[in-house]
Design a protein around this motif. Structure first.
Motif, PDB file in Angstrom:
ATOM      1  N   THR A  19      -5.642 -14.231  12.539  1.00 38.98           N
ATOM      2  CA  THR A  19      -6.603 -14.897  11.673  1.00 38.98           C
ATOM      3  C   THR A  19      -6.248 -14.416   9.912  1.00 38.98           C
ATOM      4  O   THR A  19      -5.916 -12.753   9.472  1.00 38.98           O
ATOM      5  N   GLN A  20      -7.158 -14.901   8.980  1.00 35.91           N
ATOM      6  CA  GLN A  20      -7.652 -14.735   7.613  1.00 35.91           C
ATOM      7  C   GLN A  20      -7.561 -13.151   7.245  1.00 35.91           C
ATOM      8  O   GLN A  20      -6.982 -12.289   6.553  1.00 35.91           O
ATOM      9  N   ALA A  21      -8.397 -12.523   8.273  1.00 36.32           N
ATOM     10  CA  ALA A  21      -9.194 -11.315   7.866  1.00 36.32           C
ATOM     11  C   ALA A  21      -7.693 -10.127   8.276  1.00 36.32           C
ATOM     12  O   ALA A  21      -7.524  -9.438   7.759  1.00 36.32           O
ATOM     13  N   GLN A  22      -6.855 -10.280   9.461  1.00 32.85           N
ATOM     14  CA  GLN A  22      -5.710  -9.640  10.341  1.00 32.85           C
ATOM     15  C   GLN A  22      -4.678  -9.815   9.052  1.00 32.85           C
ATOM     16  O   GLN A  22      -4.510  -8.745   8.668  1.00 32.85           O
ATOM     17  N   TRP A  23      -4.981 -11.011   8.894  1.00 33.77           N
ATOM     18  CA  TRP A  23      -3.395 -11.199   7.338  1.00 33.77           C
ATOM     19  C   TRP A  23      -4.088  -9.980   6.179  1.00 33.77           C
ATOM     20  O   TRP A  23      -3.120  -9.754   5.724  1.00 33.77           O
ATOM     21  N   GLU A  24      -4.963 -10.356   5.757  1.00 36.00           N
ATOM     22  CA  GLU A  24      -5.553  -9.109   4.326  1.00 36.00           C
ATOM     23  C   GLU A  24      -5.469  -7.839   4.657  1.00 36.00           C
ATOM     24  O   GLU A  24      -5.314  -6.906   4.412  1.00 36.00           O
ATOM     25  N   GLU A  25      -6.111  -7.668   6.090  1.00 35.44           N
ATOM     26  CA  GLU A  25      -5.723  -6.510   6.346  1.00 35.44           C
ATOM     27  C   GLU A  25      -3.925  -5.711   6.603  1.00 35.44           C
ATOM     28  O   GLU A  25      -4.128  -4.772   6.067  1.00 35.44           O
ATOM     29  N   LEU A  26      -3.446  -6.607   7.056  1.00 36.36           N
ATOM     30  CA  LEU A  26      -2.087  -6.079   6.985  1.00 36.36           C
ATOM     31  C   LEU A  26      -1.050  -6.466   5.825  1.00 36.36           C
ATOM     32  O   LEU A  26      -0.739  -5.064   5.464  1.00 36.36           O
ATOM     33  N   GLU A  27      -1.973  -7.314   5.025  1.00 36.70           N
ATOM     34  CA  GLU A  27      -1.172  -6.954   3.421  1.00 36.70           C
ATOM     35  C   GLU A  27      -1.777  -5.673   2.796  1.00 36.70           C
ATOM     36  O   GLU A  27      -1.541  -5.317   2.101  1.00 36.70           O
ATOM     37  N   GLU A  28      -2.868  -5.395   3.220  1.00 38.13           N
ATOM     38  CA  GLU A  28      -3.825  -4.086   2.297  1.00 38.13           C
ATOM     39  C   GLU A  28      -2.760  -3.374   3.326  1.00 38.13           C
ATOM     40  O   GLU A  28      -2.274  -2.044   1.729  1.00 38.13           O
ATOM     41  N   CYS A  33       2.237   1.023   2.715  1.00 37.71           N
ATOM     42  CA  CYS A  33       3.189   1.927   2.685  1.00 37.71           C
ATOM     43  C   CYS A  33       4.501   1.074   2.438  1.00 37.71           C
ATOM     44  O   CYS A  33       4.499  -0.342   2.863  1.00 37.71           O
ATOM     45  N   PRO A  34       5.949   1.743   1.732  1.00 35.78           N
ATOM     46  CA  PRO A  34       6.828   0.852   1.120  1.00 35.78           C
ATOM     47  C   PRO A  34       7.244   0.877   3.025  1.00 35.78           C
ATOM     48  O   PRO A  34       8.560  -0.259   1.909  1.00 35.78           O
ATOM     49  N   HIS A  35       7.279   1.528   3.769  1.00 38.52           N
ATOM     50  CA  HIS A  35       8.246   1.012   5.600  1.00 38.52           C
ATOM     51  C   HIS A  35       8.105   0.149   5.673  1.00 38.52           C
ATOM     52  O   HIS A  35       8.345  -0.589   6.200  1.00 38.52           O
ATOM     53  N   CYS A  36       6.801   0.128   5.947  1.00 37.17           N
ATOM     54  CA  CYS A  36       6.104  -1.445   6.199  1.00 37.17           C
ATOM     55  C   CYS A  36       6.583  -2.518   5.194  1.00 37.17           C
ATOM     56  O   CYS A  36       7.148  -3.829   5.934  1.00 37.17           O
ATOM     57  N   ALA A  37       6.649  -1.904   4.351  1.00 37.30           N
ATOM     58  CA  ALA A  37       6.724  -3.314   3.224  1.00 37.30           C
ATOM     59  C   ALA A  37       8.229  -3.366   3.401  1.00 37.30           C
ATOM     60  O   ALA A  37       8.617  -4.934   3.086  1.00 37.30           O
ATOM     61  N   LYS A  38       9.142  -2.704   3.528  1.00 34.45           N
ATOM     62  CA  LYS A  38      10.195  -2.850   3.144  1.00 34.45           C
ATOM     63  C   LYS A  38      10.768  -3.797   4.795  1.00 34.45           C
ATOM     64  O   LYS A  38      11.227  -4.925   4.812  1.00 34.45           O
ATOM     65  N   GLU A  39       9.915  -3.155   5.950  1.00 32.89           N
ATOM     66  CA  GLU A  39      10.526  -3.985   7.595  1.00 32.89           C
ATOM     67  C   GLU A  39       9.867  -5.817   7.401  1.00 32.89           C
ATOM     68  O   GLU A  39      10.469  -6.857   7.894  1.00 32.89           O
ATOM     69  N   TRP A  40       8.682  -5.162   6.050  1.00 32.77           N
ATOM     70  CA  TRP A  40       8.304  -7.447   6.689  1.00 32.77           C
ATOM     71  C   TRP A  40       9.067  -8.460   5.422  1.00 32.77           C
ATOM     72  O   TRP A  40       9.192  -8.697   6.192  1.00 32.77           O
ATOM     73  N   GLY A  41       9.587  -7.217   4.552  1.00 37.81           N
ATOM     74  CA  GLY A  41      10.687  -8.340   3.693  1.00 37.81           C
ATOM     75  C   GLY A  41      11.907  -8.509   4.877  1.00 37.81           C
ATOM     76  O   GLY A  41      12.414  -9.844   4.472  1.00 37.81           O
ATOM     77  N   MET A  42      12.458  -7.119   5.941  1.00 37.84           N
ATOM     78  CA  MET A  42      14.068  -8.076   5.899  1.00 37.84           C
ATOM     79  C   MET A  42      13.106  -9.112   7.482  1.00 37.84           C
ATOM     80  O   MET A  42      14.236  -9.151   7.357  1.00 37.84           O
TER      81      MET A  42
END
Ligand SMILES: [Zn+2]
Lengths: 177, 197
Positions: A19-28, A33-42
């Motif tokens: 949901t939009q709210a969940q996505w915003e929470e994830l984005e936050e 968290c650089p580790h997760c940001a890296k994983e998300w990029g990959m």
């Protein structure tokens, strides 16, 4: 938010299930968290790579090939059917001869109770033969069962002959002496 | 698709010509799935044929309430998973040959007439590194666009199992891409070294 959950949500986001709210929470979380940001990029890169993957087609028309295989298999099954039918018929014939011969011998020598037991055993063998026959018919109609079928039939035939040999010609002859 | 329903019901009555029509209509998607699963054109061709043979012998179990395409792809998925299980049981040396088969220059692969050659090779390599149970969900998701619910039905499992397999597969692919990127970078810097000297 913990990284484990963030990672699970990334996958859901790629399938459009957040949901939009969940996505915003994830984005936050991704921003902190650089580790997760890296994983998300990959994950995004892998997603894009797969989105662009081609569909391949067979190099030639497979219809005639499938039909040829189907024909060959039907031929083999017919052969197997008749071969095994013949073998089973012969086996039943031998069994019948042995049955009458053996029953007559036992009947003439032993008490009624022993004779009853022998007849009972012979009846059970008959049931087993019918069961094997049914199994055999069933396997015939499933593909790729030929080898299993032959092994089971051989095993059943072998056990039956062994049983007849032991019960009729060993056991009772022994007792007669 | 009314025509397709007619073919299916005729084929169920043993009409081979109708079944040929179904093969003609679905050989491409089945072949693509088998090729993505097995990674080898010859094995994919064989698996496609076997899938249709299995389908023909099981036509009586087909429920017209479902799409024929997902039914046939479900049979293909199970067939390929079986093949991969058998392959795993073979000798280690053969496994070595298999991984060698993934190398790009062995012989022409079906997608090689397309332009983005390197990306296609990367797709193949990444898929080959995934365990079969993950590979199959990735293929069903990306090439066929199936939902979790449809995949769960096709693979006879739960939606949460599909969800977690897909997540793990993506995590794994992310890691693989990261590793290949890092080796790329280190190779480039190594190559760059003599030039800068
Ligand atoms: Zn994190």
């Amino acid at each position: 938010m913990r990284c484990q959950q963030a990672s699970e949500w990334m996958s859901l986001q790629l399938d459009g299930l957040l949901t939009q709210a969940q996505w915003e929470e994830l984005e936050e979380h991704l921003q902190s968290c650089p580790h997760c940001a890296k994983e998300w990029g990959m994950m995004l890169a892998a997603d894009q790579l797969l989105q662009g993957a081609e569909r391949v087609s067979p190099p030639r028309d497979l219809v005639p090939l499938v039909m040829a295989r189907m024909e060959a298999r039907a031929r083999r099954q017919r052969l197997l059917f008749w071969g095994l039918g013949f073998a089973l018929g012969a086996l039943l014939f031998v069994w019948g001869v042995v049955f009458w011969d053996g029953a007559w011998r036992v009947w003439s020598v032993l008490s009624a109770w022993d004779a009853f037991r022998v007849l009972d055993c012979l009846f059970r063998t008959g049931v087993l033969v019918v069961q094997v026959f049914v199994l055999w018919l069933r396997v015939l109609f499933e593909s790729g069962g030929g080898l299993v079928l032959i092994s089971w039939s051989c095993l059943a035939a072998f056990l039956m002959i062994l049983w007849l040999y032991i019960v009729l010609f060993r056991g009772y002859r022994g007792r007669r002496v | 698709m009314v025509e397709e329903e007619r073919w299916v019901s005729l084929a169920q009555k043993g009409d081979k010509e109708a079944f040929c029509q179904l093969i003609r209509a679905y050989q491409a998607p089945v072949y693509n799935l088998a090729y993505r699963m097995l990674g080898d054109p010859d094995e994919a061709e064989d698996a496609t044929q076997e899938t249709f043979l299995r389908a023909f012998s099981r036509l009586h179990t087909y429920d017209p309430g479902y799409k024929f395409s997902s039914w046939i792809l479900s049979i293909a998925s199970h067939y390929c998973l079986d093949q991969l299980r058998k392959r795993k049981g073979r000798f280690v040396s053969l496994e070595g040959i298999k991984s060698w088969r993934w190398m790009p220059d062995r012989r022409p692969q079906p997608e090689e007439r397309f332009l983005q050659h390197e990306e296609q090779v990367a797709v193949r390599r990444i898929l080959s590194k995934l365990p079969p149970q993950y590979r199959v969900v990735v293929i069903l998701r990306y090439w066929y666009g199936y939902s979790y619910e449809e995949m769960a039905r096709m693979l006879e499992t739960s939606q949460s199992a599909i969800k977690s397999r897909l997540h793990r597969a993506r995590k794994m692919m992310a890691k693989l891409l990261q590793v290949s990127e890092e080796t790329q970078v280190s190779k480039e810097s190594r190559d760059a070294l003599p030039a800068s000297l």
